[in-house]
Write an enzyme that holds these catalytic residues in place. Sequence first.
Site, PDB file in Angstrom:
ATOM      1  N   HIS A 102       0.825  -1.198   0.000  1.00 11.93           N
ATOM      2  CA  HIS A 102       0.000   0.000   0.000  1.00 11.93           C
ATOM      3  C   HIS A 102       0.864   1.254   0.000  1.00 11.93           C
ATOM      4  O   HIS A 102       0.543   2.247  -0.662  1.00 11.93           O
ATOM      5  CB  HIS A 102      -0.917   0.013   1.223  1.00 11.93           C
ATOM      6  CG  HIS A 102      -1.848  -1.157   1.296  1.00 11.93           C
ATOM      7  ND1 HIS A 102      -3.215  -1.046   1.139  1.00 11.93           N
ATOM      8  CD2 HIS A 102      -1.613  -2.477   1.509  1.00 11.93           C
ATOM      9  CE1 HIS A 102      -3.776  -2.236   1.254  1.00 11.93           C
ATOM     10  NE2 HIS A 102      -2.814  -3.125   1.484  1.00 11.93           N
ATOM     11  N   ASP A 118      -6.372   4.851   2.178  1.00 11.57           N
ATOM     12  CA  ASP A 118      -7.170   3.641   2.092  1.00 11.57           C
ATOM     13  C   ASP A 118      -7.436   3.068   3.482  1.00 11.57           C
ATOM     14  O   ASP A 118      -7.834   1.908   3.612  1.00 11.57           O
ATOM     15  CB  ASP A 118      -6.497   2.600   1.196  1.00 11.57           C
ATOM     16  CG  ASP A 118      -5.085   2.244   1.642  1.00 11.57           C
ATOM     17  OD1 ASP A 118      -4.566   2.897   2.568  1.00 11.57           O
ATOM     18  OD2 ASP A 118      -4.481   1.324   1.059  1.00 11.57           O
ATOM     19  N   GLN A 173      12.513  -5.393  -7.749  1.00 15.89           N
ATOM     20  CA  GLN A 173      11.647  -6.269  -8.535  1.00 15.89           C
ATOM     21  C   GLN A 173      11.244  -5.714  -9.905  1.00 15.89           C
ATOM     22  O   GLN A 173      11.223  -6.472 -10.892  1.00 15.89           O
ATOM     23  CB  GLN A 173      10.422  -6.655  -7.709  1.00 15.89           C
ATOM     24  CG  GLN A 173      10.815  -7.576  -6.567  1.00 15.89           C
ATOM     25  CD  GLN A 173       9.688  -7.957  -5.641  1.00 15.89           C
ATOM     26  OE1 GLN A 173       9.728  -9.013  -5.032  1.00 15.89           O
ATOM     27  NE2 GLN A 173       8.695  -7.100  -5.506  1.00 15.89           N
ATOM     28  N   TRP A 178      -1.172  -7.517  -5.899  1.00 20.67           N
ATOM     29  CA  TRP A 178      -1.566  -6.668  -7.031  1.00 20.67           C
ATOM     30  C   TRP A 178      -0.410  -5.851  -7.586  1.00 20.67           C
ATOM     31  O   TRP A 178      -0.263  -5.705  -8.804  1.00 20.67           O
ATOM     32  CB  TRP A 178      -2.711  -5.755  -6.615  1.00 20.67           C
ATOM     33  CG  TRP A 178      -3.278  -4.966  -7.770  1.00 20.67           C
ATOM     34  CD1 TRP A 178      -3.337  -3.617  -7.899  1.00 20.67           C
ATOM     35  CD2 TRP A 178      -3.876  -5.500  -8.968  1.00 20.67           C
ATOM     36  NE1 TRP A 178      -3.941  -3.268  -9.084  1.00 20.67           N
ATOM     37  CE2 TRP A 178      -4.281  -4.412  -9.766  1.00 20.67           C
ATOM     38  CE3 TRP A 178      -4.108  -6.802  -9.440  1.00 20.67           C
ATOM     39  CZ2 TRP A 178      -4.902  -4.567 -11.013  1.00 20.67           C
ATOM     40  CZ3 TRP A 178      -4.723  -6.954 -10.676  1.00 20.67           C
ATOM     41  CH2 TRP A 178      -5.100  -5.857 -11.442  1.00 20.67           C
ATOM     42  N   GLU A 184       3.313  -4.975 -12.132  1.00 17.30           N
ATOM     43  CA  GLU A 184       4.689  -4.914 -12.629  1.00 17.30           C
ATOM     44  C   GLU A 184       4.922  -5.970 -13.700  1.00 17.30           C
ATOM     45  O   GLU A 184       5.604  -5.731 -14.697  1.00 17.30           O
ATOM     46  CB  GLU A 184       5.674  -5.088 -11.465  1.00 17.30           C
ATOM     47  CG  GLU A 184       5.722  -3.892 -10.528  1.00 17.30           C
ATOM     48  CD  GLU A 184       6.540  -4.156  -9.275  1.00 17.30           C
ATOM     49  OE1 GLU A 184       7.150  -5.252  -9.174  1.00 17.30           O
ATOM     50  OE2 GLU A 184       6.563  -3.294  -8.380  1.00 17.30           O
ATOM     51  N   ALA A 204      -6.046 -12.986   1.317  1.00 19.08           N
ATOM     52  CA  ALA A 204      -6.623 -11.671   1.041  1.00 19.08           C
ATOM     53  C   ALA A 204      -7.091 -11.567  -0.408  1.00 19.08           C
ATOM     54  O   ALA A 204      -7.924 -12.361  -0.848  1.00 19.08           O
ATOM     55  CB  ALA A 204      -5.635 -10.572   1.419  1.00 19.08           C
TER      56      ALA A 204
END
Length: 485
Positions: A20, A122, A362, A380, A385, A400
């Site tokens: 996040h 969020d 990454q 996500w 990516e 999740a």
Amino acid sequence: MATPAKKPHLVFFPFPAQGHVTPAFHLASLLHHLHGFDVTFVHTEHNRRRLLRARGADALAGSPGFRFVAVPDGLPASDEDAAQDMTALLLSLPTLVPHFKELVLSDELLASTASCCLLVSDVVPVQRAAKEIGLPCASFWTSSASFFMACHQFPQLAAKGLLPLKDAEQLRNGYLESTVVDWVPGMPKMRLKDFPSFIRTTDPDDAIIALTVSTVECHRTVPSAVIFHTFDELESQVLREMSAILPPIYTIGPLPLLLRQAAGAGDGPAAVDMSGSTSLSKENRACLDWLDGKRANSVVFVSFGSIVKLTNEQVVELAWGLANSGCGFLWVIRSDQQRPVLPPEFLAATEGRGCVTSWCPQPGVLRHAAVGAFLTHCGWNLMLESVSAGVPLLCWPGAADQQTNCWLACTGLRIGVEIGEDPRREDVELAIRQVMGGDDRGEELRTSATEWKEKAALATKPGGSSWVNLERLVNEVLTPLMHKP
């Protein structure tokens, strides 16, 4: 003479987990560098300490008009190099509210710009607190739109007798896989298995289910806008359906591609920070040098993100699946997960064609020509990516949103192969051979992945849907703050 309009001040307060924090920082950087908005970026004290350990003081130095602050998260002190327990973190979110209110009401800088402040967050309790003190709020949903729509169905699942589960045996007897749920708007061909893992409970008073339902309802009523980290074409069906149940939505992604487009644009600095300065773990860049010596599309990249922990048995099965596939591999095993001991026989069998590292850059790895597939938990950010880099997915979802993201990758986008949630070595080997092989299945996946890479690039170029939606967000939500009394 009219009083000059104040510059909007954006307060970013992301949920305090890596998946996040990173997209929130990217969006804050875009709005600051490209459009000149001032930003206060809020970390928890735990993540602030992790950042300092991983990246040094420069990670929190800020710049003119962009600063970092930190608040307590109310949890006991934990290993500074490890992510906190997600369930405990979710349930502790209300403890952030008084610290948020104190920050907004007592901070000298925020007080001086209070008339044109906006919260981007969020964290639902923080969103509600903002409404209580009269602070406008936009929600930034950092997972997929499909995950939101799946969560939106929880009351309907309960009404149809599908939630909670009748007994624990339904977790093991194939019930989740065989139960088809064909009525979700914009999401055809779903199974109960493809819903967020929160539904795998027998407790009618499950706290995480209640929190999820409350979160979805909050997004319908509290924020003035909902920002999704996706792009229109990627989730077109579900986005069309969601426009009828939410405040105005803005699809802005993939953010790393938008940042690269924004570098050198506008009146701000010539280069937007793409260094990953919100990475909470220290990166080992030597793996990029290792990849340089490998053939194109010959390496499987393996990473389960910043939170997922495999059991010792899962590590061993994955290891032998990699070994038996015959492919090269780059495997990330985080420092807080180094307890599993890789079998000596595995290390001997893969000498020279495998590299194990604790963390890595990454996005750079996925863009490397040597990487031909990505074995992942379907978080996500990592999925976006991979889409941006045109790399097919080997999907091993954990918890999740990951089950729903796996469904999207394999069924909707057709860029992935589902390994399963607790696969044996034979399953891992077979899936790798499918994706990395030269037969029709591997070719189909690579072609589809390349097509989505091109679509993502088009969406983030000037005039593309995400670029246009960013401009809409600025003009329709943020700029009007300058004209408030």
